[in-house]
Design a protein around this motif. Structure first.
Motif, short mmCIF file in Angstrom:
data_model
loop_
_atom_site.label_atom_id
_atom_site.label_comp_id
_atom_site.label_asym_id
_atom_site.label_seq_id
_atom_site.Cartn_x
_atom_site.Cartn_y
_atom_site.Cartn_z
N ALA A 13 0.83 -1.20 0.00
CA ALA A 13 0.00 0.00 0.00
C ALA A 13 0.87 1.26 0.00
O ALA A 13 0.58 2.22 -0.72
CB ALA A 13 -0.93 0.00 1.20
N ALA A 53 -17.14 8.44 3.55
CA ALA A 53 -16.54 7.11 3.73
C ALA A 53 -16.83 6.54 5.12
O ALA A 53 -16.52 5.37 5.39
CB ALA A 53 -15.03 7.18 3.52
N GLN A 80 -7.95 -1.52 4.92
CA GLN A 80 -8.14 -0.93 3.59
C GLN A 80 -8.86 0.42 3.68
O GLN A 80 -8.68 1.26 2.80
CB GLN A 80 -8.92 -1.90 2.68
N LYS A 81 -9.64 0.64 4.72
CA LYS A 81 -10.29 1.94 4.89
C LYS A 81 -9.24 3.06 4.93
O LYS A 81 -9.44 4.12 4.36
CB LYS A 81 -11.09 1.98 6.20
N VAL A 83 -6.14 2.97 3.68
CA VAL A 83 -5.48 3.09 2.38
C VAL A 83 -6.38 3.87 1.42
O VAL A 83 -5.92 4.78 0.71
CB VAL A 83 -5.14 1.68 1.82
N ARG A 84 -7.66 3.55 1.40
CA ARG A 84 -8.59 4.26 0.51
C ARG A 84 -8.66 5.74 0.86
O ARG A 84 -8.63 6.61 -0.03
CB ARG A 84 -9.98 3.64 0.57
N LEU A 85 -8.72 6.07 2.15
CA LEU A 85 -8.81 7.47 2.55
C LEU A 85 -7.50 8.20 2.25
O LEU A 85 -7.52 9.37 1.85
CB LEU A 85 -9.21 7.61 4.02
N HIS A 87 -5.50 7.62 -0.27
CA HIS A 87 -5.57 7.91 -1.71
C HIS A 87 -6.53 9.07 -1.99
O HIS A 87 -6.25 9.93 -2.83
CB HIS A 87 -6.00 6.67 -2.50
N GLU A 88 -7.63 9.10 -1.27
CA GLU A 88 -8.60 10.19 -1.46
C GLU A 88 -7.99 11.53 -1.04
O GLU A 88 -8.15 12.54 -1.74
CB GLU A 88 -9.87 9.90 -0.64
#
Length: 96
Positions: A13, A53, A80-81, A83-85, A87-88
């Motif tokens: 990640a 989110a 993963q929450k 990692v997604r945030l 990226h956001e």
């Protein structure tokens, strides 16, 4: 409960998040915006994304510098929450 990332998942990640660093059970990034109002406006944009989110970063505001720290506290580490945030947050940064 969300599944915690393994050490190899975290390494993978962070390869895609080169400005982020692993600190204990969190990932963190500091950004500097051109002015204090620009920094606060950016925090507002992150707040909308985080609320959408249902995952909220810790944010430290020091004049124009913002430090974001992500960890899924309810699960005791990185998921993963986070990692997604991350990226956001990166995608919402204004262009220089």
């Amino acid at each position: 409960m969300t599944e915690l990332l393994s050490d190899s998942d975290i390494d993978a990640a962070l390869t895609g998040l080169p400005e982020w660093s692993l600190v204990d059970k969190s990932i963190t990034r500091t950004v500097e915006l051109p002015t204090f109002p620009a920094a606060i406006e950016f925090v507002s944009r992150i707040a909308v994304a985080a609320e959408s989110a249902d995952h909220h970063p810790d944010i430290d505001i020091r004049w124009r510098k913002l430090t974001f720290t992500l960890s899924t506290h309810s699960d005791g580490g990185l998921t993963q929450k986070d990692v997604r945030l991350a990226h956001e947050i990166d995608s919402l940064l204004p262009d220089d």
